[in-house]
Design an enzyme around this catalytic site. Structure first.
Site, PDB file in Angstrom:
ATOM      1  N   HIS A 115     -91.863 -36.885  -1.768  1.00 52.25           N
ATOM      2  CA  HIS A 115     -90.980 -35.853  -2.326  1.00 52.25           C
ATOM      3  C   HIS A 115     -91.561 -35.231  -3.594  1.00 52.25           C
ATOM      4  CE1 HIS A 115     -87.490 -36.667   0.354  1.00 52.25           C
ATOM      5  NE2 HIS A 115     -88.032 -37.874   0.400  1.00 52.25           N
ATOM      6  N   HIS A 119     -92.524 -29.633  -0.601  1.00 50.94           N
ATOM      7  CA  HIS A 119     -92.202 -30.618   0.433  1.00 50.94           C
ATOM      8  C   HIS A 119     -90.870 -30.313   1.107  1.00 50.94           C
ATOM      9  CE1 HIS A 119     -89.871 -32.175  -2.972  1.00 50.94           C
ATOM     10  NE2 HIS A 119     -89.107 -32.807  -2.085  1.00 50.94           N
ATOM     11  N   ASP A 121     -87.297 -31.977   2.883  1.00 48.52           N
ATOM     12  CA  ASP A 121     -86.427 -33.152   2.961  1.00 48.52           C
ATOM     13  C   ASP A 121     -85.991 -33.310   4.410  1.00 48.52           C
ATOM     14  OD1 ASP A 121     -86.506 -33.531   0.249  1.00 48.52           O
ATOM     15  OD2 ASP A 121     -84.410 -33.000  -0.117  1.00 48.52           O
ATOM     16  N   HIS A 125     -82.574 -38.239   4.173  1.00 48.56           N
ATOM     17  CA  HIS A 125     -82.874 -38.464   2.751  1.00 48.56           C
ATOM     18  C   HIS A 125     -81.655 -39.026   2.022  1.00 48.56           C
ATOM     19  CE1 HIS A 125     -84.728 -38.140  -1.066  1.00 48.56           C
ATOM     20  NE2 HIS A 125     -84.326 -36.932  -1.391  1.00 48.56           N
ATOM     21  N   HIS A 235     -76.863 -32.252  -2.130  1.00 43.07           N
ATOM     22  CA  HIS A 235     -77.676 -32.719  -0.996  1.00 43.07           C
ATOM     23  C   HIS A 235     -76.761 -33.143   0.160  1.00 43.07           C
ATOM     24  CE1 HIS A 235     -81.394 -33.176  -3.506  1.00 43.07           C
ATOM     25  NE2 HIS A 235     -81.984 -33.026  -2.339  1.00 43.07           N
ATOM     26  N   GLU A 248     -88.576 -27.699  -0.837  1.00 45.01           N
ATOM     27  CA  GLU A 248     -88.499 -27.741  -2.300  1.00 45.01           C
ATOM     28  C   GLU A 248     -89.876 -27.571  -2.931  1.00 45.01           C
ATOM     29  OE1 GLU A 248     -84.681 -30.774  -2.219  1.00 45.01           O
ATOM     30  OE2 GLU A 248     -86.682 -31.648  -2.349  1.00 45.01           O
TER      31      GLU A 248
END
Ligand SMILES: *[C@@H]1O[C@H](CO)[C@@H](O)[C@H](O)[C@H]1NC(C)=O
Ligand SMILES: *[C@@H]1O[C@H](CO)[C@@H](O)[C@H](O)[C@H]1NC(C)=O
Ligand SMILES: *[C@@H]1O[C@H](CO)[C@@H](O)[C@H](O)[C@H]1NC(C)=O
Length: 283
Positions: A115, A119, A121, A125, A235, A248
């Site tokens: 992370h 990258h 997710d 996660h 999230h 991200e």
């Protein structure tokens, strides 16, 4: 009006068939995230066919596209900011064998969090159900990770709240959006050390996106898709919908708001809930 099949027309038709073939291959992939293998032979066969001279102009056109590629991936350097005030990722490469020390070859190995830098997710996660169901980064849908995308400028005086989302008026039907924010102006991804005052989604911003848009790929130019004060709740809102993919740490320095083709290719890390990814835009 009947049109004779001139050589040019034949070439055009073949070029169109070639492109059509490519898009059919992509669309028959359906839910399979990795459709590449079965179609490779067919594509080569078409190119090797003498009658397929029309492939050449089509390939030339694709070649010319190279000039318009914008790399929106950050380079991995030890000073890259990590998640924590002042934190950096440190060295990610180590020479296991080195010519300097008498080996016949240099051979590096990677050591890094999944992370950091640019990258994706995976839905596992922050959602144990998805993790247990095996929804790892290897299963992410390449159809979502690749396709037309909108780059939008978020008002610089706010996190990505419901209010900010509403003000952006992103039309329904748009499936991929990269949010360019104050993070880019502040060059946060270039700073030697993490800064948790980055801009990201608040919980209500995430909920607004889920309720009022068709966005499945959510790209941001900061360390996390969620602002630090809403790190877990925002999230969790996104991961309730396992087909939403946060991307991200994008580098949107040289990108203007507008429509692009986006390509993101995470690594096939079986069992991982995150992966470094190369992302490019094609104008
Ligand atoms: C070579 O070996 C020395 C001694 O083990 C070590 O300190 C050094 O880091 C090595 N250099 C490289 C490039 O592997
Ligand atoms: C191999 O690694 C050494 C030690 O880091 C470096 O000095 C050298 O340039 C490398 N050589 C090649 C061919 O990559
Ligand atoms: C965004 O939220 C963070 C905390 O999560 C805060 O530090 C920062 O100042 C906010 N940024 C703006 C532009 O409101």
């Amino acid at each position: 009006m009947a049109v004779a099949a001139t050589p040019l027309a034949t070439h055009l038709i073949l070029a169109i068939l070639l492109l059509l073939g490519m898009s059919l291959d992509a669309s028959t992939a359906g839910g399979d995230a990795h459709p590449g293998y079965a179609t490779e032979e067919g594509a080569c066969g078409l190119l090797n066919d003498d009658a397929a001279g029309g492939a050449v102009p089509a390939l030339r056109r694709l070649e010319e596209d190279r000039r318009r590629i914008i790399d929106i991936t950050h380079a991995y350097v030890p000073d890259m900011p990590d998640f924590g005030t002042g934190a950096v990722i440190g060295p990610v490469l180590r020479l296991r064998e080195s010519m300097e020390n008498g080996s016949e070859y240099n051979l590096s190995e990677l050591h890094m969090s999944c992370h950091v830098g640019t990258h994706v997710d995976g839905p596992g996660h922050m959602n144990q159900g998805h993790f247990a169901a095996g929804r790892d980064v290897d299963k992410l849908d390449l159809q979502v990770l690749n396709g037309p995308a909108l780059v939008v400028d978020v008002p610089r005086n706010t996190n990505i709240t419901a209010e900010a989302m509403k003000s952006l008026s992103i039309p329904r039907g748009v499936r991929r959006v990269l949010f360019r924010t104050l993070n880019t102006d502040r060059k946060l991804m270039w700073k030697k050390g993490g800064d948790l005052s980055y801009v990201g989604f608040t919980e209500d911003g995430a909920q607004w996106l889920v309720d009022n848009t068709d966005i499945k790929l959510v790209g941001v130019d900061g360390l996390s898709v969620a602002s630090f004060d809403h790190l877990i709740p925002a999230h969790i809102v996104f991961f309730k919908t396992p087909d939403i993919i946060p991307v991200e740490g994008l580098n949107l320095d040289d990108v203007e708001a507008g429509i692009y083709m986006l390509h993101c290719l995470p690594l096939r890390l079986v069992g991982a809930e995150g992966s470094p990814t190369r992302c490019i835009l094609i104008k």
